[in-house]
Design a protein around this motif. Sequence first.
Motif, PDB file in Angstrom:
ATOM      1  N   LEU A  47       0.805  -1.226   0.000  1.00  0.00           N
ATOM      2  CA  LEU A  47       0.000   0.000   0.000  1.00  0.00           C
ATOM      3  C   LEU A  47       0.831   1.264   0.000  1.00  0.00           C
ATOM      4  O   LEU A  47       0.370   2.304  -0.443  1.00  0.00           O
ATOM      5  CB  LEU A  47      -0.928   0.017   1.218  1.00  0.00           C
ATOM      6  N   GLY A  48       2.028   1.206   0.524  1.00  0.00           N
ATOM      7  CA  GLY A  48       2.817   2.427   0.652  1.00  0.00           C
ATOM      8  C   GLY A  48       2.259   3.260   1.795  1.00  0.00           C
ATOM      9  O   GLY A  48       1.836   2.737   2.824  1.00  0.00           O
ATOM     10  N   PHE A  49       2.253   4.555   1.627  1.00  0.00           N
ATOM     11  CA  PHE A  49       1.671   5.428   2.647  1.00  0.00           C
ATOM     12  C   PHE A  49       0.167   5.420   2.447  1.00  0.00           C
ATOM     13  O   PHE A  49      -0.354   5.895   1.448  1.00  0.00           O
ATOM     14  CB  PHE A  49       2.229   6.844   2.534  1.00  0.00           C
ATOM     15  N   PHE A  50      -0.578   4.855   3.390  1.00  0.00           N
ATOM     16  CA  PHE A  50      -2.013   4.641   3.260  1.00  0.00           C
ATOM     17  C   PHE A  50      -2.761   5.749   3.977  1.00  0.00           C
ATOM     18  O   PHE A  50      -2.729   5.852   5.197  1.00  0.00           O
ATOM     19  CB  PHE A  50      -2.375   3.274   3.840  1.00  0.00           C
ATOM     20  N   ASP A  51      -3.411   6.591   3.201  1.00  0.00           N
ATOM     21  CA  ASP A  51      -4.217   7.682   3.731  1.00  0.00           C
ATOM     22  C   ASP A  51      -5.543   7.687   2.984  1.00  0.00           C
ATOM     23  O   ASP A  51      -5.746   8.458   2.053  1.00  0.00           O
ATOM     24  CB  ASP A  51      -3.491   9.013   3.561  1.00  0.00           C
ATOM     25  N   PRO A  52      -6.476   6.804   3.375  1.00  0.00           N
ATOM     26  CA  PRO A  52      -7.700   6.641   2.588  1.00  0.00           C
ATOM     27  C   PRO A  52      -8.622   7.867   2.617  1.00  0.00           C
ATOM     28  O   PRO A  52      -9.363   8.091   1.678  1.00  0.00           O
ATOM     29  CB  PRO A  52      -8.385   5.438   3.218  1.00  0.00           C
ATOM     30  N   PHE A  53      -8.565   8.670   3.656  1.00  0.00           N
ATOM     31  CA  PHE A  53      -9.456   9.828   3.746  1.00  0.00           C
ATOM     32  C   PHE A  53      -8.795  11.118   3.286  1.00  0.00           C
ATOM     33  O   PHE A  53      -9.421  12.168   3.289  1.00  0.00           O
ATOM     34  CB  PHE A  53      -9.975   9.994   5.175  1.00  0.00           C
ATOM     35  N   GLY A  54      -7.518  11.054   2.928  1.00  0.00           N
ATOM     36  CA  GLY A  54      -6.813  12.236   2.439  1.00  0.00           C
ATOM     37  C   GLY A  54      -6.562  13.276   3.510  1.00  0.00           C
ATOM     38  O   GLY A  54      -6.516  14.468   3.225  1.00  0.00           O
ATOM     39  N   ILE A  55      -6.385  12.844   4.737  1.00  0.00           N
ATOM     40  CA  ILE A  55      -6.188  13.771   5.856  1.00  0.00           C
ATOM     41  C   ILE A  55      -4.884  14.544   5.701  1.00  0.00           C
ATOM     42  O   ILE A  55      -4.818  15.729   6.014  1.00  0.00           O
ATOM     43  CB  ILE A  55      -6.220  13.002   7.190  1.00  0.00           C
TER      44      ILE A  55
END
Length: 71
Positions: A47-55
């Motif tokens: 996944l790498g850097f996982f930021d699903p909500f774009g925070i």
Amino acid sequence: MKLAILASLVAGASAFAPASQKAYSTALNVETAKGPYATELGAQAPLGFFDPFGITSGADAEKFARYRWVE
């Protein structure tokens, strides 16, 4: 009789032969460790850097450090 024995040996040997596998392209095969925080602690394959909500989108290094400290 010999033909039946030979056929069973060939069939038995084919069970151990490697199967041909087609390479499939999926989202998990794609290199996703890109971006400003790709080398941070916790950024792991696939996944790498996982930021699903774009925070952290648009966050500077100081704000990101604050998020990590609070976390």
